[in-house]
Each structure stands twice: as structure tokens, then as C-alpha cells.
Design a protein around this motif. Structure first.
Motif, PDB file in Angstrom:
ATOM      1  N   GLU A  46       0.818  -1.213   0.000  1.00  0.00           N
ATOM      2  CA  GLU A  46       0.000   0.000   0.000  1.00  0.00           C
ATOM      3  C   GLU A  46       0.862   1.277   0.000  1.00  0.00           C
ATOM      4  OE1 GLU A  46      -2.943   0.305  -0.718  1.00  0.00           O
ATOM      5  OE2 GLU A  46      -3.484   2.316  -0.031  1.00  0.00           O
ATOM      6  N   THR A  47       1.888   1.303   0.838  1.00  0.00           N
ATOM      7  CA  THR A  47       2.720   2.519   0.884  1.00  0.00           C
ATOM      8  C   THR A  47       3.411   2.743  -0.463  1.00  0.00           C
ATOM      9  OG1 THR A  47       3.026   2.045   3.223  1.00  0.00           O
ATOM     10  CG2 THR A  47       4.443   3.738   2.276  1.00  0.00           C
ATOM     11  N   ASN A  48       3.866   1.637  -1.092  1.00  0.00           N
ATOM     12  CA  ASN A  48       4.456   1.757  -2.437  1.00  0.00           C
ATOM     13  C   ASN A  48       3.437   2.338  -3.414  1.00  0.00           C
ATOM     14  OD1 ASN A  48       6.855   0.678  -1.645  1.00  0.00           O
ATOM     15  ND2 ASN A  48       6.394  -1.392  -2.349  1.00  0.00           N
ATOM     16  N   ARG A  49       2.200   1.837  -3.315  1.00  0.00           N
ATOM     17  CA  ARG A  49       1.159   2.300  -4.239  1.00  0.00           C
ATOM     18  C   ARG A  49       0.905   3.794  -4.045  1.00  0.00           C
ATOM     19  NH1 ARG A  49      -4.366   3.140  -4.882  1.00  0.00           N
ATOM     20  NH2 ARG A  49      -4.672   3.177  -2.627  1.00  0.00           N
ATOM     21  N   LEU A  50       0.845   4.216  -2.796  1.00  0.00           N
ATOM     22  CA  LEU A  50       0.568   5.628  -2.507  1.00  0.00           C
ATOM     23  C   LEU A  50       1.692   6.525  -3.032  1.00  0.00           C
ATOM     24  CD1 LEU A  50      -0.747   5.096   1.131  1.00  0.00           C
ATOM     25  CD2 LEU A  50      -2.124   5.857  -0.825  1.00  0.00           C
ATOM     26  N   ILE A  51       2.919   6.084  -2.825  1.00  0.00           N
ATOM     27  CA  ILE A  51       4.056   6.897  -3.283  1.00  0.00           C
ATOM     28  C   ILE A  51       4.076   6.948  -4.812  1.00  0.00           C
ATOM     29  CG2 ILE A  51       6.590   7.021  -3.323  1.00  0.00           C
ATOM     30  CD1 ILE A  51       6.533   5.920  -0.434  1.00  0.00           C
ATOM     31  N   ALA A  52       3.717   5.817  -5.447  1.00  0.00           N
ATOM     32  CA  ALA A  52       3.673   5.796  -6.912  1.00  0.00           C
ATOM     33  C   ALA A  52       2.605   6.762  -7.431  1.00  0.00           C
ATOM     34  CB  ALA A  52       3.411   4.375  -7.407  1.00  0.00           C
ATOM     35  N   LEU A  53       1.466   6.818  -6.751  1.00  0.00           N
ATOM     36  CA  LEU A  53       0.410   7.767  -7.150  1.00  0.00           C
ATOM     37  C   LEU A  53       0.945   9.191  -7.110  1.00  0.00           C
ATOM     38  CD1 LEU A  53      -2.831   6.596  -5.264  1.00  0.00           C
ATOM     39  CD2 LEU A  53      -2.369   6.491  -7.721  1.00  0.00           C
ATOM     40  N   ALA A  54       1.628   9.497  -6.022  1.00  0.00           N
ATOM     41  CA  ALA A  54       2.171  10.853  -5.873  1.00  0.00           C
ATOM     42  C   ALA A  54       3.120  11.156  -7.027  1.00  0.00           C
ATOM     43  CB  ALA A  54       2.880  10.983  -4.533  1.00  0.00           C
ATOM     44  N   LYS A  55       3.924  10.167  -7.409  1.00  0.00           N
ATOM     45  CA  LYS A  55       4.918  10.401  -8.462  1.00  0.00           C
ATOM     46  C   LYS A  55       4.288  10.491  -9.853  1.00  0.00           C
ATOM     47  CE  LYS A  55       8.987   9.147  -5.981  1.00  0.00           C
ATOM     48  NZ  LYS A  55       9.952   8.149  -5.568  1.00  0.00           N
ATOM     49  N   GLU A  56       3.063   9.957  -9.988  1.00  0.00           N
ATOM     50  CA  GLU A  56       2.353  10.142 -11.262  1.00  0.00           C
ATOM     51  C   GLU A  56       1.970  11.610 -11.437  1.00  0.00           C
ATOM     52  OE1 GLU A  56      -1.036   7.534 -11.862  1.00  0.00           O
ATOM     53  OE2 GLU A  56       0.204   5.798 -11.319  1.00  0.00           O
ATOM     54  N   ILE A  57       1.724  12.268 -10.334  1.00  0.00           N
ATOM     55  CA  ILE A  57       1.343  13.686 -10.393  1.00  0.00           C
ATOM     56  C   ILE A  57       2.587  14.564 -10.464  1.00  0.00           C
ATOM     57  CG2 ILE A  57       0.221  15.579  -9.123  1.00  0.00           C
ATOM     58  CD1 ILE A  57      -1.920  13.685  -9.709  1.00  0.00           C
ATOM     59  N   SER A  58       3.568  14.211  -9.654  1.00  0.00           N
ATOM     60  CA  SER A  58       4.743  15.062  -9.553  1.00  0.00           C
ATOM     61  C   SER A  58       5.978  14.177  -9.399  1.00  0.00           C
ATOM     62  CB  SER A  58       4.556  15.973  -8.326  1.00  0.00           C
ATOM     63  OG  SER A  58       5.776  16.517  -7.931  1.00  0.00           O
ATOM     64  N   PRO A  59       6.913  14.269 -10.329  1.00  0.00           N
ATOM     65  CA  PRO A  59       8.082  13.387 -10.276  1.00  0.00           C
ATOM     66  C   PRO A  59       8.894  13.559  -8.982  1.00  0.00           C
ATOM     67  CG  PRO A  59       8.141  14.818 -12.232  1.00  0.00           C
ATOM     68  CD  PRO A  59       6.938  15.201 -11.465  1.00  0.00           C
ATOM     69  N   MET A  60       8.941  14.772  -8.480  1.00  0.00           N
ATOM     70  CA  MET A  60       9.603  15.019  -7.201  1.00  0.00           C
ATOM     71  C   MET A  60       8.569  15.630  -6.258  1.00  0.00           C
ATOM     72  SD  MET A  60      13.268  14.972  -7.271  1.00  0.00           S
ATOM     73  CE  MET A  60      13.976  16.564  -6.873  1.00  0.00           C
ATOM     74  N   PRO A  61       7.738  14.807  -5.654  1.00  0.00           N
ATOM     75  CA  PRO A  61       6.613  15.347  -4.875  1.00  0.00           C
ATOM     76  C   PRO A  61       7.093  16.238  -3.729  1.00  0.00           C
ATOM     77  CG  PRO A  61       6.481  12.947  -5.072  1.00  0.00           C
ATOM     78  CD  PRO A  61       7.822  13.349  -5.578  1.00  0.00           C
ATOM     79  N   ASP A  62       6.318  17.240  -3.450  1.00  0.00           N
ATOM     80  CA  ASP A  62       6.593  18.083  -2.291  1.00  0.00           C
ATOM     81  C   ASP A  62       6.579  17.195  -1.038  1.00  0.00           C
ATOM     82  OD1 ASP A  62       6.556  20.895  -1.000  1.00  0.00           O
ATOM     83  OD2 ASP A  62       4.998  19.763   0.056  1.00  0.00           O
ATOM     84  N   PRO A  63       7.635  17.230  -0.220  1.00  0.00           N
ATOM     85  CA  PRO A  63       7.748  16.278   0.890  1.00  0.00           C
ATOM     86  C   PRO A  63       6.595  16.360   1.894  1.00  0.00           C
ATOM     87  CG  PRO A  63       9.815  17.467   0.573  1.00  0.00           C
ATOM     88  CD  PRO A  63       8.821  18.088  -0.353  1.00  0.00           C
ATOM     89  N   ARG A  64       6.122  17.566   2.172  1.00  0.00           N
ATOM     90  CA  ARG A  64       5.007  17.674   3.128  1.00  0.00           C
ATOM     91  C   ARG A  64       3.765  16.971   2.580  1.00  0.00           C
ATOM     92  NH1 ARG A  64       0.344  20.338   4.059  1.00  0.00           N
ATOM     93  NH2 ARG A  64      -0.125  20.875   6.235  1.00  0.00           N
TER      94      ARG A  64
END
Ligand code: ASP
Ligand code: MG
Length: 410
Positions: A46-64
Motif C-alpha cells: 500500500e505505501t508503495n502504491r501511494l508513493i507511486a500515485l504521488a509520483k504520477e502527479i509530480s516526479p519530485m513530490p513536495d515532501p510535506r
């Protein structure tokens, strides 16, 4: 009656079926009269999936914002697990890290726990509740959600156990304890009844993935009694107790375990002048690029020239070579830079080394007899690590496991 903190990893809560099983296990402990705080991870993947979602939106997601997203996996499991406990007739209540509150610094994606407010949990425990707290997450002083780094729910559990002065912190996972080495590589590997904090720390930092390193540091510092157990056996066995060197229960062996890691790359800077400041000139720019250097070897200088070798995580190999070519090679007039990212590290760990001479000799002889060339060596009081060609990794681990009498008695 004891106060026990129980942490369940992602595979242990990987489906609703498994969550129900975890609830049954907790109910058994509760029925024995213990006070229980439970810390689940997110469902596996699940955590991998969530991080992958974030990276679909932004390659370097805002850490907060990444932490806002990545922390939600645990919020799901605490709710589901509490429901499962209630279905069994228990009183249960879930809390996110912020609700507890688990106060951390503001280093998003790798925050450190600063303080835990135990009042709410205490009151619930007194009132007979099983308290279910989300692992991996906290909140900073400004109220921002933070996460503790991958694998961080181990640290959450240990920190909660320390704050509550729990009698024991039990880490439930998909293996039934800490093994002499990875049983997938050496089928004869056996479960250790005990291992010391120091050994566990070495094992964790040398590639054994049973516990997050920081959780072991934390447990050592606050003297939390830590036990690794399987959540897949009907009735849990004794697991592995992480203990202190002077504990009479400790197993007396020269070597406790063998760790290994393919996550290694070796780099040699050749023909560098042997003068003050050289190590700094080579490693400074690498540190500034946020690359962790592990083993370092500098040859004795001959005619004022020397070679300088070190290892970095394999993922950072290309970046390291780039930094060296661009910022170091010309600057220090090195004759050549050579790299090899097909190496691995194999390490023997054991507090028994302190009192037994000849461990290194036996290790090197064993590798020689297998025709394995040692490329680098590093030692500490309780560890000997070598860098070798990765194609010999399994052979080396198996041979050493046998020679140091770690194989399970037939
Ligand atoms: N869910 C988080 C992760 O996958 C924390 C943990 O499992 O310990 O890294
Ligand atoms: Mg984990």
C-alpha cells in the motif's frame, strides 16, 4: 499482567482475512489479562502504491504533501483492525500519530520522534481498551503530518513501548525470528533464541531486513525489551529476543549471524598524490551530493602516490562516478577512476569475536578455499565485512555458514 506493544507488519495485515487473524491473536493476549497497544503497518504494497500515485502527479513530490499521502495506509489498517477487534467483542480504539500525539521534528519523509504523549493511551488501557496506533507517522510542532522513513512502524512501536515503559515490544512479521542468515539463501539457517542489540544493529545495517535500523537504535537506547515473532503461526513460538551482552540468557557463540547485501558498488581513484587533504578532496564532493560512503581503503603511499577505494550504495554508483569525473579527477590529478557495480558485501557478526582470536583468518581461508577473491575488508570489534564479486555471494554465505557451525544440526 503486563503492558505489551505489538507491531504487525504489512504482510501480517495484508488482507481483511489476515487482519481478522491478527485480531484473534490480540484477543488471546488480552484474554490473559495483558494491556495491549497495537501498531500496524499499512497493508502490504500500500505505501508503495501511494508513493507511486504521488509520483504520477509530480516526479519530485513536495515532501510535506508526500507525507500527507503516504501516511494514509496506516490510517486504514488501524480502523479496520479496531473493527475486527470489536467484532470479537473487545473494546478497541484507534489513533493516528497526530491524535496520540507522536511529536516529531519537521523532516518530512524521515522525521524523528521527539516526544510521545501517553496520557490518552494510558486512560484507554485503564478502561480496558486495546489501543491501536498508526505506525510510521507523527505530527510536528506546527501540526503537519510527518512520516518516519520506510519501515518506520518498527520505530513507532519501539518508541511507544519506551514512552509507556512497556514490559515488552513484540514485532510480528512473516518470519518467526531473527535467523543466522537468510533462509532463502541457506536452507540450514536457524532461528536465534537471542541476539544482542549491537549484533542486531550490525545485522540491520549490513543488509538484514528484519527490523528497521532506527528501531534497534531506539530500543538499545531506551532499554526496550524487543522480540521478533511470526504472525503466521497459530500459536506464536518464542521468536528471537533482542538482549544485552551480559544477559545470562544470551547464546554463547563466536559468530551469531552472516549478513549480506548486493546493494554495493566499489570505486577506486588511482594514482592520487599521497598528501594531507586528499581524502577530503575525494569524499567531500560525494558527501555534498548526499551519497553515503561505506567502506574506505587507502593504500600505503609509495613514491608519494596512492590509490583510494571506497563503496557506495549501488543506486548512487552512476552519480558518484559523475561527481568524481567532473569535480575530483582533474582537480587532484588522479590517473584513473575505476568502478565496479557488480560487487557485494558479506559480513560476519558476533560479539563472541571480542574474545576469540582467529575469526578473520578462518573467514579468509574459507573464501580462499572456494576460490573467492577478497577485494576489500573492513572490521569492527564485532564484525568482519568483505567486498567480493557478487556472483560468489551465495557460495560465500553458504561456506561461511557451515564453517562457523551455524548450520542447523541435522
Ligand atoms: N508502511 C510503511 C512502509 O511501507 C511503514 C512500515 O511498513 O513500517 O514503509
Ligand atoms: Mg516493515
Amino acid at each position: 499482567m503486563s503492558l505489551i506493544v505489538q507491531k504487525f507488519g504489512g504482510t501480517s495485515v495484508g488482507s481483511t482475512e489476515r487482519i481478522k487473524n491478527v485480531a484473534k491473536r490480540i484477543a488471546r493476549w488480552k484474554a490473559q489479562g495483558h494491556k495491549i497497544v497495537v501498531v500496524p503497518s499499512a497493508m502490504s504494497g500500500e505505501t508503495n502504491r501511494l508513493i507511486a500515485l504521488a509520483k504520477e502527479i509530480s516526479p519530485m513530490p513536495d515532501p510535506r504533501e508526500l507525507d500527507v499521502v503516504a501516511s494514509t495506509g496506516e490510517q486504514v489498517t488501524i480502523g479496520l483492525l479496531s473493527m475486527a477487534l470489536m467484532e470479537l467483542g473487545l473494546k478497541a480504539k484507534s489513533y493516528t500519530g497526530a491524535q496520540v500525539k507522536v511529536l516529531t521534528d519537521s523532516a518530512f519523509t524521515k522525521a524523528r520522534i521527539e516526544r510521545i504523549d501517553e496520557n490518552r493511551m494510558r486512560a484507554d488501557l485503564e478502561a480496558g481498551y486495546v489501543v491501536v496506533v498508526a505506525g510510521f507517522q507523527g505530527v510536528d510542532a506546527a501540526g503537519n503530518i510527518t512520516t518516519l522513513g520506510r519501515g518506520g512502524s518498527d520505530t513507532s512501536a519501539v518508541a511507544l513501548a519506551a514512552a509507556l515503559k512497556a514490559d515488552e515490544c513484540q514485532i510480528y512479521t512473516d518470519v518467526d525470528g531473527v535467523y543466522t542468515t537468510d533462509p532463502r539463501i541457506v536452507p540450514e539457517a536457524r532461528r536465534l533464541a537471542t541476539i544482542t542489540f549491537e549484533e542486531m544493529l550490525e545485522m540491520a545495517s549490513l543488509g538484514s531486513k528484519v527490523l528497521q535500523i532506527r528501531s534497534v537504535e531506539f530500543a538499545g537506547k531506551y532499554k526496550v525489551k524487543l522480540r521478533v515473532l511470526s504472525s503466521f503461526e497459530d500459536k506464536e513460538g518464542p521468536g528471537t529476543l533482542i538482549t544485552y551482552e551480559d544477559d545470562p540468557k544470551m547464546e554463547k557463540a563466536v559468530i551469531s549471524g552472516i549478513a549480506f547485501s548486493r546493494d554495493e558498488a566499489k570505486i577506486t581513484v588511482m594514482g592520487v598524490p599521497d598528501r594531507p587533504g586528499i581524502a577530503y578532496q575525494i569524499l567531500g564532493p560525494i558527501g555534498e551530493a548526499n551519497i553515503d560512503v561505506d567502506m574506505i581503503i587507502q593504500n600505503a603511499g609509495v613514491d608519494n602516490m596512492t590509490d583510494f577505494s571506497f563503496t557506495v550504495p549501488r543506486n548512487d554508483y552512476a552519480k558518484t562516478m559523475q561527481v568524481l569525473e567532473k569535480q575530483v579527477k582533474g582537480h587532484i590529478k588522479a590517473s584513473d577512476i575505476r568502478g565496479d557495480n557488480k560487487v557485494c558485501k558479506v559480513s560476519l557478526v558476533g560479539v563472541g569475536m571480542r574474545t576469540h582470536a582467529g575469526v578473520a583468518g578462518k573467514m579468509f581461508r574459507t573464501l580462499a578455499e572456494e576460490g573467492i577473491n577478497i577485494q576489500m575488508i573492513s572490521t569492527s570489534e564485532i564484525k568482519i565485512a568483505v567486498i567480493i564479486d557478487e556472483k560468489y555471494m551465495e557460495l560465500a554465505v553458504r561456506a561461511l555458514h557451515k564453517v562457523f557451525d551455524l548450520d542447523q544440526p541435522a
